[in-house]
Design a protein around this motif. Sequence first.
Motif, PDB file in Angstrom:
ATOM      1  N   ASP A   1      16.987 -96.457  48.409  1.00  0.00           N
ATOM      2  CA  ASP A   1      17.143 -95.027  48.697  1.00  0.00           C
ATOM      3  C   ASP A   1      18.591 -94.701  49.065  1.00  0.00           C
ATOM      4  O   ASP A   1      19.129 -93.661  48.660  1.00  0.00           O
ATOM      5  N   LEU A   2      19.220 -95.581  49.825  1.00  0.00           N
ATOM      6  CA  LEU A   2      20.614 -95.336  50.219  1.00  0.00           C
ATOM      7  C   LEU A   2      21.538 -95.334  48.993  1.00  0.00           C
ATOM      8  O   LEU A   2      22.410 -94.467  48.866  1.00  0.00           O
ATOM      9  N   VAL A   3      21.333 -96.290  48.097  1.00  0.00           N
ATOM     10  CA  VAL A   3      22.163 -96.339  46.882  1.00  0.00           C
ATOM     11  C   VAL A   3      21.891 -95.133  45.989  1.00  0.00           C
ATOM     12  O   VAL A   3      22.808 -94.564  45.381  1.00  0.00           O
ATOM     13  N   GLN A   4      20.623 -94.722  45.931  1.00  0.00           N
ATOM     14  CA  GLN A   4      20.290 -93.537  45.130  1.00  0.00           C
ATOM     15  C   GLN A   4      20.988 -92.287  45.689  1.00  0.00           C
ATOM     16  O   GLN A   4      21.519 -91.471  44.928  1.00  0.00           O
ATOM     17  N   THR A   5      20.981 -92.156  47.007  1.00  0.00           N
ATOM     18  CA  THR A   5      21.657 -91.015  47.635  1.00  0.00           C
ATOM     19  C   THR A   5      23.167 -91.090  47.400  1.00  0.00           C
ATOM     20  O   THR A   5      23.813 -90.070  47.133  1.00  0.00           O
ATOM     21  N   ALA A   6      23.714 -92.297  47.492  1.00  0.00           N
ATOM     22  CA  ALA A   6      25.147 -92.471  47.227  1.00  0.00           C
ATOM     23  C   ALA A   6      25.472 -92.052  45.800  1.00  0.00           C
ATOM     24  O   ALA A   6      26.488 -91.386  45.553  1.00  0.00           O
ATOM     25  N   LEU A   7      24.594 -92.424  44.868  1.00  0.00           N
ATOM     26  CA  LEU A   7      24.808 -92.049  43.460  1.00  0.00           C
ATOM     27  C   LEU A   7      24.800 -90.533  43.304  1.00  0.00           C
ATOM     28  O   LEU A   7      25.621 -89.964  42.564  1.00  0.00           O
ATOM     29  N   LEU A   8      23.894 -89.875  44.009  1.00  0.00           N
ATOM     30  CA  LEU A   8      23.824 -88.407  43.941  1.00  0.00           C
ATOM     31  C   LEU A   8      25.118 -87.782  44.467  1.00  0.00           C
ATOM     32  O   LEU A   8      25.692 -86.889  43.823  1.00  0.00           O
ATOM     33  N   TYR A   9      25.572 -88.244  45.626  1.00  0.00           N
ATOM     34  CA  TYR A   9      26.825 -87.714  46.191  1.00  0.00           C
ATOM     35  C   TYR A   9      27.992 -87.933  45.228  1.00  0.00           C
ATOM     36  O   TYR A   9      28.833 -87.048  45.026  1.00  0.00           O
ATOM     37  N   LEU A  10      28.059 -89.125  44.659  1.00  0.00           N
ATOM     38  CA  LEU A  10      29.184 -89.456  43.780  1.00  0.00           C
ATOM     39  C   LEU A  10      29.150 -88.641  42.494  1.00  0.00           C
ATOM     40  O   LEU A  10      30.196 -88.237  41.978  1.00  0.00           O
ATOM     41  N   LEU A  11      27.932 -88.397  41.979  1.00  0.00           N
ATOM     42  CA  LEU A  11      27.823 -87.574  40.775  1.00  0.00           C
ATOM     43  C   LEU A  11      28.310 -86.152  41.042  1.00  0.00           C
ATOM     44  O   LEU A  11      29.010 -85.555  40.213  1.00  0.00           O
ATOM     45  N   VAL A  12      27.941 -85.619  42.211  1.00  0.00           N
ATOM     46  CA  VAL A  12      28.409 -84.273  42.573  1.00  0.00           C
ATOM     47  C   VAL A  12      29.935 -84.271  42.675  1.00  0.00           C
ATOM     48  O   VAL A  12      30.606 -83.372  42.160  1.00  0.00           O
ATOM     49  N   GLY A  13      30.480 -85.296  43.332  1.00  0.00           N
ATOM     50  CA  GLY A  13      31.939 -85.392  43.450  1.00  0.00           C
ATOM     51  C   GLY A  13      32.614 -85.541  42.095  1.00  0.00           C
ATOM     52  O   GLY A  13      33.662 -84.927  41.843  1.00  0.00           O
ATOM     53  N   TRP A  14      31.991 -86.340  41.231  1.00  0.00           N
ATOM     54  CA  TRP A  14      32.552 -86.540  39.883  1.00  0.00           C
ATOM     55  C   TRP A  14      32.595 -85.218  39.108  1.00  0.00           C
ATOM     56  O   TRP A  14      33.611 -84.887  38.490  1.00  0.00           O
ATOM     57  N   ILE A  15      31.495 -84.465  39.171  1.00  0.00           N
ATOM     58  CA  ILE A  15      31.430 -83.192  38.437  1.00  0.00           C
ATOM     59  C   ILE A  15      32.446 -82.193  39.005  1.00  0.00           C
ATOM     60  O   ILE A  15      33.152 -81.508  38.255  1.00  0.00           O
ATOM     61  N   LEU A  16      32.519 -82.133  40.340  1.00  0.00           N
ATOM     62  CA  LEU A  16      33.427 -81.158  40.962  1.00  0.00           C
ATOM     63  C   LEU A  16      34.894 -81.472  40.698  1.00  0.00           C
ATOM     64  O   LEU A  16      35.741 -80.571  40.732  1.00  0.00           O
ATOM     65  N   THR A  17      35.198 -82.751  40.464  1.00  0.00           N
ATOM     66  CA  THR A  17      36.603 -83.119  40.270  1.00  0.00           C
ATOM     67  C   THR A  17      37.022 -83.144  38.799  1.00  0.00           C
ATOM     68  O   THR A  17      38.187 -83.404  38.502  1.00  0.00           O
TER      69      THR A  17
END
Length: 223
Positions: free
Chosen positions: A78-94
Amino acid sequence: MKELERFVEDLFANYRETREIQELKREILSNLEAKATDYIAEGIPYLEAVHRATRHMDTVDFLVEDHQPVYVNRYKTDLVQTALLYLLVGWILTIPIRMVSTGVWVNNLFTLAVALCTVAYFLLASKKDDHFRNAVSIIHPMKLAKRSKAAWVIWAMYVLMMTAYTAAIWFGSDLWFGRPISIDGPYQFAVAAVDFAAPFAAIVVPLLFQTAHRLASRYEVNV
């Protein structure tokens, strides 16, 4: 019953000798002696009685304050899945800020992090056997809470320092010599804006520490 005393000492071998630990030792030893005495009264030989009294006690981690047993692999997934979600949002925003060199670096870092996190998530999620999913380990909620607070403090200090550094690079000489601050055109404005905004992308780090603390209660083992 020296055997039971040694057994209890071994159980607490990894713990510092605090008042709480001493009280737990006395309580557990008393309970084990009572069990062994009952077995002996039933006619069971002494060593067998000791074995029966202790056979179900492999650990005392769950009895010690701030030691919380969790389903560790579900927690990690679950922690890695949440990290992936955060990183995807950061990737899209950047993605839009790739028009400047700093933006390219930031987006590339997110791309690499997303790739690594995706691999880690699928490795964890692919293991569905009960032995893996029901593995239990001990975590320390208080330590996680402290680390979460520390991560936010460090992130805030990092943002302040980088903002001051960027301001000094961009406007230091103008301020020093009393010249008016000027930005020539929209591209230079975008470059300056990305330089100032880039440190905020590191917010992913304290968010993950906070998530690690929050998920601890979700996967707690009820003992």
